[in-house]
Design a protein around this motif. Structure first.
Motif, PDB file in Angstrom:
ATOM      1  N   SER A   1       0.851  -1.200   0.000  1.00 59.35           N
ATOM      2  CA  SER A   1       0.000   0.000   0.000  1.00 59.35           C
ATOM      3  C   SER A   1       0.878   1.238   0.000  1.00 59.35           C
ATOM      4  O   SER A   1       2.101   1.158   0.204  1.00 59.35           O
ATOM      5  N   GLY A   2       0.275   2.379  -0.231  1.00 58.45           N
ATOM      6  CA  GLY A   2       1.028   3.639  -0.245  1.00 58.45           C
ATOM      7  C   GLY A   2       0.108   4.834  -0.140  1.00 58.45           C
ATOM      8  O   GLY A   2      -1.110   4.723  -0.329  1.00 58.45           O
ATOM      9  N   GLN A   3       0.686   5.963   0.188  1.00 56.57           N
ATOM     10  CA  GLN A   3      -0.095   7.194   0.296  1.00 56.57           C
ATOM     11  C   GLN A   3       0.819   8.404   0.163  1.00 56.57           C
ATOM     12  O   GLN A   3       2.024   8.319   0.406  1.00 56.57           O
TER      13      GLN A   3
ATOM     14  N   SER B   1       4.856   7.630   0.959  1.00 57.07           N
ATOM     15  CA  SER B   1       5.245   6.494   1.788  1.00 57.07           C
ATOM     16  C   SER B   1       4.585   5.230   1.256  1.00 57.07           C
ATOM     17  O   SER B   1       3.485   5.273   0.696  1.00 57.07           O
ATOM     18  N   TYR B   2       5.294   4.108   1.435  1.00 58.37           N
ATOM     19  CA  TYR B   2       4.791   2.806   1.005  1.00 58.37           C
ATOM     20  C   TYR B   2       4.981   1.821   2.154  1.00 58.37           C
ATOM     21  O   TYR B   2       5.873   1.983   2.999  1.00 58.37           O
ATOM     22  N   ALA B   3       4.147   0.793   2.163  1.00 61.78           N
ATOM     23  CA  ALA B   3       4.238  -0.251   3.184  1.00 61.78           C
ATOM     24  C   ALA B   3       4.122  -1.612   2.510  1.00 61.78           C
ATOM     25  O   ALA B   3       3.222  -1.828   1.695  1.00 61.78           O
ATOM     26  N   VAL B   4       5.052  -2.510   2.856  1.00 62.71           N
ATOM     27  CA  VAL B   4       5.011  -3.895   2.379  1.00 62.71           C
ATOM     28  C   VAL B   4       4.744  -4.766   3.605  1.00 62.71           C
ATOM     29  O   VAL B   4       5.597  -4.918   4.479  1.00 62.71           O
ATOM     30  N   ARG B   5       3.525  -5.339   3.648  1.00 58.82           N
ATOM     31  CA  ARG B   5       3.075  -6.075   4.832  1.00 58.82           C
ATOM     32  C   ARG B   5       2.926  -7.562   4.485  1.00 58.82           C
ATOM     33  O   ARG B   5       2.420  -7.901   3.407  1.00 58.82           O
ATOM     34  N   ASP B   6       3.386  -8.442   5.382  1.00 61.95           N
ATOM     35  CA  ASP B   6       3.215  -9.884   5.170  1.00 61.95           C
ATOM     36  C   ASP B   6       2.839 -10.543   6.489  1.00 61.95           C
ATOM     37  O   ASP B   6       2.931  -9.938   7.557  1.00 61.95           O
ATOM     38  N   ASN B   7       2.390 -11.810   6.394  1.00 62.09           N
ATOM     39  CA  ASN B   7       2.027 -12.582   7.582  1.00 62.09           C
ATOM     40  C   ASN B   7       3.000 -13.741   7.790  1.00 62.09           C
ATOM     41  O   ASN B   7       2.610 -14.826   8.223  1.00 62.09           O
TER      42      ASN B   7
ATOM     43  N   PHE C   1       7.239  -3.429   6.409  1.00 63.56           N
ATOM     44  CA  PHE C   1       8.347  -2.519   6.108  1.00 63.56           C
ATOM     45  C   PHE C   1       7.762  -1.209   5.597  1.00 63.56           C
ATOM     46  O   PHE C   1       6.990  -1.186   4.633  1.00 63.56           O
ATOM     47  N   HIS C   2       8.129  -0.111   6.268  1.00 54.15           N
ATOM     48  CA  HIS C   2       7.666   1.231   5.894  1.00 54.15           C
ATOM     49  C   HIS C   2       8.808   1.960   5.179  1.00 54.15           C
ATOM     50  O   HIS C   2       9.910   2.084   5.726  1.00 54.15           O
ATOM     51  N   ILE C   3       8.522   2.415   3.979  1.00 53.03           N
ATOM     52  CA  ILE C   3       9.527   3.125   3.182  1.00 53.03           C
ATOM     53  C   ILE C   3       8.974   4.511   2.853  1.00 53.03           C
ATOM     54  O   ILE C   3       7.796   4.650   2.497  1.00 53.03           O
ATOM     55  N   LYS C   4       9.814   5.507   2.974  1.00 50.98           N
ATOM     56  CA  LYS C   4       9.403   6.888   2.717  1.00 50.98           C
ATOM     57  C   LYS C   4      10.405   7.545   1.784  1.00 50.98           C
ATOM     58  O   LYS C   4      11.622   7.442   1.989  1.00 50.98           O
ATOM     59  N   PHE C   5       9.880   8.183   0.717  1.00 48.83           N
ATOM     60  CA  PHE C   5      10.726   8.853  -0.269  1.00 48.83           C
ATOM     61  C   PHE C   5      10.238  10.282  -0.478  1.00 48.83           C
ATOM     62  O   PHE C   5       9.047  10.570  -0.307  1.00 48.83           O
ATOM     63  N   PRO C   6      11.130  11.176  -0.890  1.00 52.93           N
ATOM     64  CA  PRO C   6      10.662  12.467  -1.399  1.00 52.93           C
ATOM     65  C   PRO C   6       9.908  12.256  -2.715  1.00 52.93           C
ATOM     66  O   PRO C   6      10.211  11.339  -3.473  1.00 52.93           O
TER      67      PRO C   6
ATOM     68  N   MET D   1      18.813   7.659  -1.950  1.00 53.02           N
ATOM     69  CA  MET D   1      17.774   8.443  -2.626  1.00 53.02           C
ATOM     70  C   MET D   1      17.062   9.403  -1.664  1.00 53.02           C
ATOM     71  O   MET D   1      16.007   9.936  -1.987  1.00 53.02           O
ATOM     72  N   GLY D   2      17.637   9.613  -0.488  1.00 58.45           N
ATOM     73  CA  GLY D   2      17.091  10.590   0.451  1.00 58.45           C
ATOM     74  C   GLY D   2      15.893  10.098   1.227  1.00 58.45           C
ATOM     75  O   GLY D   2      15.168  10.898   1.814  1.00 58.45           O
ATOM     76  N   GLY D   3      15.660   8.765   1.249  1.00 65.38           N
ATOM     77  CA  GLY D   3      14.509   8.222   1.942  1.00 65.38           C
ATOM     78  C   GLY D   3      14.865   7.565   3.261  1.00 65.38           C
ATOM     79  O   GLY D   3      15.986   7.699   3.762  1.00 65.38           O
ATOM     80  N   SER D   4      13.899   6.838   3.804  1.00 63.10           N
ATOM     81  CA  SER D   4      14.111   6.117   5.064  1.00 63.10           C
ATOM     82  C   SER D   4      13.313   4.827   5.023  1.00 63.10           C
ATOM     83  O   SER D   4      12.309   4.706   4.312  1.00 63.10           O
ATOM     84  N   ILE D   5      13.779   3.838   5.793  1.00 65.56           N
ATOM     85  CA  ILE D   5      13.096   2.558   5.881  1.00 65.56           C
ATOM     86  C   ILE D   5      13.164   2.072   7.319  1.00 65.56           C
ATOM     87  O   ILE D   5      14.190   2.242   7.990  1.00 65.56           O
TER      88      ILE D   5
END
Length: 511
Positions: free
Chosen positions: A419-421, A429-435, A492-497, A476-480
């Motif tokens: 998902s992302g927003q 920001s994006y999120a990769v979620r698993d079980n 996993f939460h990833i954030k980019f400009p 790339m100036g982001g964070s994880i």
């Protein structure tokens, strides 16, 4: 109420913090209060002046009524005497006209002095005297009409009429004197009120000008402080730029040395590694030759074969060669990983507009057969677009989805959701979620370190994937970061400009 309390706390903090804006607002509030006080005082003075003016007008009306009455009585006497002397009717007309107006004048006086204890008695006395005087005048006129002029003259000579008029004049003069004193007093009060009003307005004007001057002084001082701070900031920035330039040059040299060291070490290690692998093959051939010779010797002369030698050739030597091969293969993979990190740090980023939904769906399609075989699924939401390096983003999401598939929980089908927003201030920001298996909280930082892994080591790998992902994201100036509990899955939460921050080559290498 929930919104009011934070606002009140913020306002309280503002009032406690000494700032220019607070000082100016305080001065403006003081000026407004001062103007309100001046307006109130002016209003009171105006009302009081209006009251004084009404009193002055009332006194003028009373004095005018007294003068009118005295004048009408005088006209009535004049008409009476002229009629007695000449017996002509026009004189009688003057008398009758004056007498007809007198009741209205006396009524007006009574109305004006109604409730005025100092004047009511005098007006009542004047009313009685004027009625007596009219009665006497009417008697003399009637005697004159009937031809008894001598009797009429005798009445006049008796002095009763004069005494009545003198008494009326005295009372009217007293009424006029009282109103004159009141008029003078009210005039003084009105003038005093006007003077006070002018003084208050003048004082307020001076105070407002003083407050304005203080505000201008504060603003000028603040502007001077800002200019001084700007000069100081420019000076500090100049020194900081020089320091940053020097530090950047040092970091650049250090990064270049690290890059060269990694490249040289990788190549220098590969040369002896290739030799070891070659000699391992020769040892394997030698072992096979010895085994063949020992087999032949065992057939022809079994008494000459040493069981220990036979075991060494057939068991120990192949086992040692296998260990050597496994270790050299692992070392080769590590060297390749170091070279991959080194090359990625030097690769130029090429920003372009990315359809993230389509890109991630294509990545998911490459592992869909592994997911569907176990009854799992991958869900891709509507992901916000961004401007970034395609290859780097594919490597990031490909690695995260591969890890989710690799470390799935054995007792349940894998579920992966991407998902992302859009975020404020130009971020996504994006999120990769698993079980899947999940990660213990104590290993959340460990999994991003080079050559470090967590949990059960039953899957192939050298612990490079997430370290590689973090390196790319930072470049790339982001964070994880990761949210995970053991046995419950990971996110996993990833954030980019929104647009790629183009760092310099050496800055990218350092990241």
């Amino acid at each position: 109420m929930k919104r009011i309390r934070p606002a009140l706390r913020t306002f309280g903090t503002f009032l406690r913090t000494p700032t220019l804006s607070r000082s100016i607002i305080a001065l403006l509030a003081l000026a407004i209060l001062l103007l309100m006080a001046v307006n109130a005082a002016t209003f009171v003075m105006i009302q009081r002046t209006a009251t004084y003016n009404d009193t002055v007008d009332h006194s003028q009306q009373v004095r005018l009524a007294a003068k009118d009455m005295l004048m009408l009585l005088t006209d009535a006497e004049t008409g009476q005497r002229g009629f007695m002397l000449t017996a002509r009717a026009e004189y009688l007309g003057v008398h009758d006209n004056a007498v007809a107006k007198l009741p209205d004048v006396i009524d007006r006086m009574e109305t004006l002095v109604d409730g005025d204890e100092a004047q009511v008695g005098r007006v009542e006395k004047v009313k009685g005297l004027y009625q007596e005087r009219l009665a006497l005048m009417n008697s003399t006129i009637e005697l004159t009409r009937t031809g008894r002029i001598g009797e009429a003259v005798s009445l006049i000579r008796g002095g009763q009429g004069k005494a009545q008029m003198d008494a009326i004049r005295v009372e009217l003069a007293a009424v006029d004197a009282v109103e004159a004193r009141r008029l003078a007093e009210r005039t003084r009060q009105s003038e005093r009120a006007q003077t006070i009003t002018v003084a208050v307005n003048a004082l307020a004007a001076v105070l407002v000008l003083l407050l304005a001057g203080i505000s201008v002084w504060l603003v000028r001082r603040y502007v001077a402080e800002i200019e001084e701070a700007h000069f100081e900031l420019d000076r500090v920035n100049a020194g900081l730029e020089n320091e940053v330039r020097d530090r950047t040059a040092e970091l650049t040299r250090a990064n270049e040395e690290i890059q060269r060291f990694a490249y040289i070490v990788s190549h220098d290690l590969r040369a002896p590694l290739v030799n070891v692998m070659g000699y391992t093959s020769e040892l394997e051939q030698v072992s096979k030759t010895l085994d063949h010779q020992l087999t032949a010797l065992e057939t022809t002369h079994p008494e000459l074969v040493d069981p220990e030698a036979l075991r060494a050739v057939r068991e120990d030597a192949p086992e040692a060669v296998g260990f050597i091969r496994t270790s050299t293969a692992k070392m080769d993979r590590l060297i390749n990983a170091i070279l991959k990190l080194s090359r990625e740090g030097r690769r130029a980023l090429l920003p372009e507009r990315l359809d993230m939904t389509g890109m991630v769906r294509a990545i998911a399609d490459t592992v869909s057969h592994q997911v569907t075989e176990t009854g799992g699924e991958i869900t891709i939401g509507a992901l916000p677009t961004m401007e970034n390096d395609r290859l780097s983003i594919e490597q990031i999401f490909g690695n995260l989805i591969d890890n989710a598939v690799k470390y799935q929980q054995a007792d349940r089908p894998i579920r992966i959701q991407v998902s992302g927003q859009d975020e404020p201030d130009g971020w996504v920001s994006y999120a990769v979620r698993d079980n899947g298996r999940g990660v213990s909280p104590k290993d959340h930082a460990r999994i991003f370190e080079l050559f470090r892994r967590s949990g059960k080591q039953d899957k192939p790998g050298e612990g490079l994937g997430l370290a590689f992902v973090r390196n790319i994201v930072r470049r790339m100036g982001g964070s994880i970061d990761v949210e995970s509990q053991l046995g419950e899955g990971s996110t996993f939460h990833i954030k980019f400009p929104k647009r790629l921050i183009m760092l310099s080559e050496h800055q990218g290498d350092r990241l």
